[in-house]
Design a protein around this motif. Structure first.
Motif, PDB file in Angstrom:
ATOM      1  N   GLY A  20      -2.927 -24.625  -3.765  1.00 57.92           N
ATOM      2  CA  GLY A  20      -2.130 -25.653  -3.140  1.00 57.92           C
ATOM      3  C   GLY A  20      -1.387 -24.162  -2.037  1.00 57.92           C
ATOM      4  N   ARG A  21      -1.751 -23.316  -2.716  1.00 50.84           N
ATOM      5  CA  ARG A  21      -0.334 -21.782  -1.481  1.00 50.84           C
ATOM      6  C   ARG A  21      -1.590 -21.986  -0.472  1.00 50.84           C
ATOM      7  N   GLN A  22      -0.612 -21.431   0.552  1.00 51.87           N
ATOM      8  CA  GLN A  22      -1.532 -21.291   2.055  1.00 51.87           C
ATOM      9  C   GLN A  22      -2.206 -19.795   1.841  1.00 51.87           C
ATOM     10  N   PHE A  23      -3.502 -19.620   3.401  1.00 49.39           N
ATOM     11  CA  PHE A  23      -3.885 -18.107   2.888  1.00 49.39           C
ATOM     12  C   PHE A  23      -2.933 -17.287   3.473  1.00 49.39           C
ATOM     13  N   ALA A  24      -2.655 -18.097   4.447  1.00 54.30           N
ATOM     14  CA  ALA A  24      -1.955 -16.903   5.392  1.00 54.30           C
ATOM     15  C   ALA A  24      -2.281 -15.990   6.346  1.00 54.30           C
ATOM     16  N   GLY A  25      -2.429 -14.982   5.831  1.00 51.37           N
ATOM     17  CA  GLY A  25      -3.092 -13.322   6.815  1.00 51.37           C
ATOM     18  C   GLY A  25      -4.634 -13.676   6.021  1.00 51.37           C
ATOM     19  N   ARG A  26      -4.669 -14.513   4.810  1.00 51.84           N
ATOM     20  CA  ARG A  26      -5.796 -14.256   4.137  1.00 51.84           C
ATOM     21  C   ARG A  26      -7.106 -15.102   4.610  1.00 51.84           C
ATOM     22  N   CYS A  27      -6.932 -15.797   5.191  1.00 49.40           N
ATOM     23  CA  CYS A  27      -7.512 -16.695   5.656  1.00 49.40           C
ATOM     24  C   CYS A  27      -9.219 -16.402   6.224  1.00 49.40           C
ATOM     25  N   PRO A  28     -10.428 -16.760   5.728  1.00 40.62           N
ATOM     26  CA  PRO A  28     -11.618 -16.193   6.021  1.00 40.62           C
ATOM     27  C   PRO A  28     -11.790 -16.897   7.439  1.00 40.62           C
ATOM     28  N   HIS A  29     -11.177 -17.848   7.740  1.00 29.19           N
ATOM     29  CA  HIS A  29     -11.421 -18.141   8.944  1.00 29.19           C
ATOM     30  C   HIS A  29     -10.775 -17.597   9.936  1.00 29.19           C
ATOM     31  N   LEU A  30      -9.826 -16.483   9.580  1.00 32.45           N
ATOM     32  CA  LEU A  30      -8.812 -16.265  10.964  1.00 32.45           C
ATOM     33  C   LEU A  30      -9.763 -15.572  11.938  1.00 32.45           C
ATOM     34  N   ALA A  31     -10.737 -15.007  11.847  1.00 32.20           N
ATOM     35  CA  ALA A  31     -11.756 -14.502  12.996  1.00 32.20           C
ATOM     36  C   ALA A  31     -12.132 -15.345  14.248  1.00 32.20           C
ATOM     37  N   GLU A  32     -11.837 -17.112  14.079  1.00 29.18           N
ATOM     38  CA  GLU A  32     -12.665 -17.368  14.189  1.00 29.18           C
ATOM     39  C   GLU A  32     -12.099 -18.047  15.641  1.00 29.18           C
ATOM     40  N   PRO A  33     -12.333 -18.671  16.909  1.00 35.87           N
ATOM     41  CA  PRO A  33     -11.401 -17.683  18.129  1.00 35.87           C
ATOM     42  C   PRO A  33     -10.363 -20.219  18.042  1.00 35.87           C
ATOM     43  N   GLY A  34      -9.477 -19.841  18.426  1.00 33.31           N
ATOM     44  CA  GLY A  34      -9.098 -20.859  18.146  1.00 33.31           C
ATOM     45  C   GLY A  34      -7.794 -21.280  16.409  1.00 33.31           C
ATOM     46  N   HIS A  35      -8.375 -20.124  15.805  1.00 33.14           N
ATOM     47  CA  HIS A  35      -8.023 -20.566  14.110  1.00 33.14           C
ATOM     48  C   HIS A  35      -6.539 -20.284  13.563  1.00 33.14           C
ATOM     49  N   GLY A  36      -5.818 -21.134  14.049  1.00 33.67           N
ATOM     50  CA  GLY A  36      -4.217 -19.983  13.498  1.00 33.67           C
ATOM     51  C   GLY A  36      -3.606 -19.821  14.989  1.00 33.67           C
ATOM     52  N   SER A  37      -2.519 -18.929  14.573  1.00 29.16           N
ATOM     53  CA  SER A  37      -1.574 -18.684  15.546  1.00 29.16           C
ATOM     54  C   SER A  37      -1.215 -16.859  14.899  1.00 29.16           C
ATOM     55  N   TRP A  38      -0.692 -17.056  16.797  1.00 31.21           N
ATOM     56  CA  TRP A  38      -0.523 -15.059  16.241  1.00 31.21           C
ATOM     57  C   TRP A  38       0.843 -15.173  16.375  1.00 31.21           C
ATOM     58  N   TYR A  39       1.575 -13.887  14.918  1.00 36.45           N
ATOM     59  CA  TYR A  39       3.384 -13.983  15.402  1.00 36.45           C
ATOM     60  C   TYR A  39       3.809 -12.255  15.863  1.00 36.45           C
ATOM     61  N   TYR A  40       4.456 -11.948  16.100  1.00 36.11           N
ATOM     62  CA  TYR A  40       5.328 -10.732  16.146  1.00 36.11           C
ATOM     63  C   TYR A  40       6.620 -10.656  14.662  1.00 36.11           C
ATOM     64  N   ALA A  41       6.614  -9.650  14.419  1.00 35.80           N
ATOM     65  CA  ALA A  41       7.795  -9.074  13.588  1.00 35.80           C
ATOM     66  C   ALA A  41       7.967  -8.106  13.844  1.00 35.80           C
ATOM     67  N   VAL A  42       9.863  -7.553  14.080  1.00 35.79           N
ATOM     68  CA  VAL A  42      10.225  -6.403  14.481  1.00 35.79           C
ATOM     69  C   VAL A  42      11.548  -6.306  13.699  1.00 35.79           C
ATOM     70  N   GLN A  43      11.487  -4.433  13.384  1.00 30.38           N
ATOM     71  CA  GLN A  43      13.151  -5.126  12.503  1.00 30.38           C
ATOM     72  C   GLN A  43      14.190  -4.472  13.941  1.00 30.38           C
ATOM     73  N   VAL A  44      15.563  -4.801  13.412  1.00 34.18           N
ATOM     74  CA  VAL A  44      16.854  -4.431  14.548  1.00 34.18           C
ATOM     75  C   VAL A  44      18.186  -4.684  13.863  1.00 34.18           C
ATOM     76  N   THR A  45      18.773  -4.286  14.148  1.00 34.84           N
ATOM     77  CA  THR A  45      19.864  -3.070  13.771  1.00 34.84           C
ATOM     78  C   THR A  45      21.470  -4.403  13.580  1.00 34.84           C
ATOM     79  N   THR A  46      21.331  -5.040  12.495  1.00 38.33           N
ATOM     80  CA  THR A  46      22.377  -6.000  12.802  1.00 38.33           C
ATOM     81  C   THR A  46      24.057  -5.225  12.132  1.00 38.33           C
ATOM     82  N   VAL A  47      24.622  -6.220  11.742  1.00 40.86           N
ATOM     83  CA  VAL A  47      26.109  -6.868  11.630  1.00 40.86           C
ATOM     84  C   VAL A  47      26.305  -5.197  10.414  1.00 40.86           C
ATOM     85  N   GLY A  48      27.685  -3.933  10.373  1.00 42.06           N
ATOM     86  CA  GLY A  48      27.489  -2.915   9.678  1.00 42.06           C
ATOM     87  C   GLY A  48      26.054  -2.212   9.807  1.00 42.06           C
ATOM     88  N   GLY A  49      25.302  -2.112  10.622  1.00 45.90           N
ATOM     89  CA  GLY A  49      24.276  -0.983  10.497  1.00 45.90           C
ATOM     90  C   GLY A  49      23.403  -1.678   9.810  1.00 45.90           C
TER      91      GLY A  49
END
Length: 336
Positions: A20-49
């Motif tokens: 019942g767990r999500q495949f997330a980025g391991r889904c075998p159908h991710l290469a298919e057009p229209g399946h899943g969505s795109w994400y981005y992640a960056v590291q930012v500096t916050t309080v106290g460095g």
């Protein structure tokens, strides 16, 4: 910002049949057009460095995620930092920083508000996404909740929860994570303190007949005299006398020590109070600085407190005597 950790990736919500767990980025159908969505992640500096991960998703195309990521990299650092903090994470960080400056009872109240009410309702929202409209909906829903006994949460409790969140968000404003406190836009019903009502004979009869009584009933002088006469032989008679005639709070009276009494000057000094917390008793300063005071006693009151101190000393000696343990000679294996 640390661009080395900046990534763009694709994931979906498909789940494994077995777990019942999500495949997330391991889904075998991710290469298919229209399946899943795109994400981005960056590291930012916050309080106290501190470093925090800023992640967003739901983009239909990889180019859209890259453009949104670049907008974060090029935008103001404080906006990115506000988006990296969820309300839950900020509340826990704020409480950890403020812990050493808070009374133990205040700390317990803050923690209860955060864990029981605030994190379950708005914990997953980011500081950047926290709006007055969202907070209004949160507190309106909270005001309709019920306690374990089935009664609605008191307006005073909702107001104290709001005060906890206000303090935490004010700290976020000071750290430039928020431009202003969105809680200022929230409107709640004003708590109404119950009005004390004299407990007259007529109201006593009505209570005995109908079972209905005012929230705060104040004894008459005759009722107080009746009570004090009735508990005159009670082990805690001096305690009832102090609270009734000298206005001490329960915690203040329970925290009194023999050294607080000056029998010659007939004075009693209040410097601390005992507070009951879940699983422990905490002895700390009184509710306010004005609560640290010296109380004048009359001759009868001084005698009562002196007698009480003697009784407690005797009880303590008896307890120590009955609790004393002696070594078992059978456990010795050699002389001496």
């Amino acid at each position: 910002m640390n661009t080395k950790a900046d990534i763009v990736f694709k994931r979906c919500g498909c789940t494994e049949e077995a777990t019942g767990r999500q495949f997330a980025g391991r889904c075998p159908h991710l290469a298919e057009p229209g399946h899943g969505s795109w994400y981005y992640a960056v590291q930012v500096t916050t309080v106290g460095g501190r470093k925090a991960r800023y992640r967003r998703g739901g983009f239909a195309a990889r180019e859209d995620a890259i453009a949104a990521r670049q907008a974060i990299l090029d935008g103001p650092a404080d906006e990115a930092a506000a988006g990296a903090w969820t309300v839950a994470r900020w509340l826990r960080y704020w409480l950890a920083q403020a812990e050493s400056h808070l009374r133990l009872s205040t700390l317990h109240g803050y923690r209860d508000h955060i864990d029981r009410y605030l994190i379950p309702s708005i914990g997953r929202i980011t500081l950047a996404g926290l709006t007055g409209k969202r907070l209004q909906a949160c507190f309106s829903l909270l005001a309709r909740q019920r306690t374990r006994k089935g009664t609605p949460i008191a307006a005073s409790t909702v107001d104290r929860i709001r005060a906890t969140l206000r303090s935490a968000l004010n700290a976020a404003v000071r750290e430039d994570l928020l431009a202003g406190n969105p809680l200022a836009q929230v409107r709640l019903d004003k708590p109404v303190r119950p009005h004390p009502i004299i407990w007259t004979d007529e109201r006593v009869e009505a209570w005995r007949r109908d079972g209905i009584r005012p929230p705060v009933a104040v004894w008459t002088l005759r009722q107080l005299i009746t009570f004090l006469i009735g508990v005159d032989n009670d082990r805690l008679a001096a305690l009832w006398w102090l609270i009734a005639l000298r206005g001490l709070r329960r915690g203040e009276a329970a925290a009194l020590n023999r050294d607080d009494l000056d029998s010659e000057a007939r004075e009693l000094t209040v410097t601390r109070q005992l507070i009951a917390l879940p699983g422990e008793l905490y002895c700390g300063p009184p509710k306010s600085r004005a609560s640290i005071r010296t109380i004048a006693l009359d001759e009868d009151g001084t005698r009562r407190l002196v007698d009480q101190a003697v009784k407690q000393a005797v009880e303590l000696l008896r307890h120590q005597f009955t609790d004393q343990r002696y070594p078992d000679s059978r456990a010795r294996t050699r002389p001496g």
